[in-house]
Design a protein around this motif. Sequence first.
Motif, short mmCIF file in Angstrom:
data_model
loop_
_atom_site.label_atom_id
_atom_site.label_comp_id
_atom_site.label_asym_id
_atom_site.label_seq_id
_atom_site.Cartn_x
_atom_site.Cartn_y
_atom_site.Cartn_z
N VAL A 1 0.71 -1.20 0.12
CA VAL A 1 0.19 -0.17 -0.06
C VAL A 1 1.10 1.34 -0.02
O VAL A 1 0.48 2.39 -0.42
N GLY B 1 0.73 4.26 -2.75
CA GLY B 1 0.40 5.68 -2.52
C GLY B 1 1.39 6.55 -3.27
O GLY B 1 1.10 7.89 -3.84
N PRO C 1 -4.88 3.83 -1.47
CA PRO C 1 -4.56 5.14 -1.33
C PRO C 1 -5.15 6.09 -1.93
O PRO C 1 -5.27 7.38 -1.75
N ASN D 1 -2.10 11.02 -0.98
CA ASN D 1 -2.07 9.60 -1.40
C ASN D 1 -1.04 9.12 -0.50
O ASN D 1 -1.26 7.89 0.04
N ARG D 2 0.21 9.51 -0.48
CA ARG D 2 1.16 8.82 0.39
C ARG D 2 0.90 8.66 1.82
O ARG D 2 1.31 7.79 2.52
N ALA E 1 -1.49 6.08 2.44
CA ALA E 1 -0.93 4.79 2.36
C ALA E 1 -0.16 4.48 3.74
O ALA E 1 -0.23 3.39 4.49
#
Length: 440
Positions: free
Chosen positions: A100, A104, A160, A377-378, A381
């Motif tokens: 995951v 991300g 993510p 997104n990161r 994650a």
Amino acid sequence: MEKPTEPASIPDADRDTRTSPPPLPPGPLPPLPSPGLSGPGPAGLWNRNFRYFFVARTVALFGDGMIPVALTAGLLGAGRPASSVGFALAAWMGPLAVFVLFGGVLADRFTPRRMMIIADALRLIGASVLAVTFATGNPPLWAVYVLSSVAGVGAALFQPGVASTVPRVSTDVQRANAVLRVAEALMTMAGPAFAGALVGLASAGAVYAANAATFAVSGACLFLMRLAPAPHDDAVRGTFAAELVGGWREFRARSWLWGVIAVWTVYGFAVLGPMLPLTAVLVTEAHGSGAYGMLMAVNGAGSVVGGLLALRLRPSHPLAAGAVALPLVAVSLVVLALGMPVPVLAAGQLLAGGSAAFWLVMWSTTVQTHVPPEALNRLHAYDVAGSLLMVAAGRALAGPVAEAVGAPELLVAAAVINIGVVAVLLVARPIRQLQRIGSV
């Protein structure tokens, strides 16, 4: 945990209000663009893009709920040992937790929508092959494990992008999160129920065929979305490793963010981890599997109530408000430890489901509105990876620890830790004083 001397020093708590806007030009004001829309149109919750995203998420969650039932029925029906079910589920969850973080970075580099479509395509292929193998015979275990891993990688690529997509498809982020949470609660109940009925009428292969169809619908809906380009979509990116490290720096730069996740790792390990297996064992032994199924349905109903409550309430300090709701989870742990009758257990599950759902809406909305879109997104994650790993560890150790000290004692300890976690969330100033941004 960082404790600033005054509320204004909370990292990113009011990042959008510190800089004075430039003077407006004379004459009539131009119309404001609608985030998440490709052209003029209503910017309310149920705009075109949100409708497609809602269907994609709802259908995919419905499909995810089928997987444990399909694996259990397919493997046990083929004469495989019960341990093979656990290994197959681990083969699905392991890649999800491991990859995951990479998902991300990829979502930031290639846009979340593209990665979610690719993820649905991977899961469609894996579920389709499993449908054929279970329908035509007894698939080898290695094939089931490999294909389950493919589904796990697909989930890692998909998850993510969910966080950053919500603000792009709706101008009312909290309401969107609340609606999605209600749908998730309903699908958590509907997916396994549908899979169980389909296994009885047909076979595990039919369940996997239906599972594959959900990913096809999800991918098609995501493909039909028309998102306006975000400024960071075409940003110059560094190497993959640099992007991963950059996400970690963004994560560390926000004390409220890493503070909550650090506390939540303890909560996932000591509270959420033991809760599900111990509830399943104690309720089933004392009242039967039917009672356990009913209690899980009540928990889902509580999640619906919590999501609906989050539709109406807009606290100025969302993380503090969400933390105030979490002590209700401890109620369900205590009544289970005391061996209370089923109606009391049901009341506990209703409170637990509602409080957890309300917290999750407050948390998701806060992250999506305070974290810059180019890093969202990161950072999401990191949140998912930590939560999955610690909850999985807590579930794995719940049985041995309960055998050593007793299940009621472990549940009471989890309830005490639950209250302690709430206390930490409310005492930590960066978390308690973090304010809502705008009207979201």
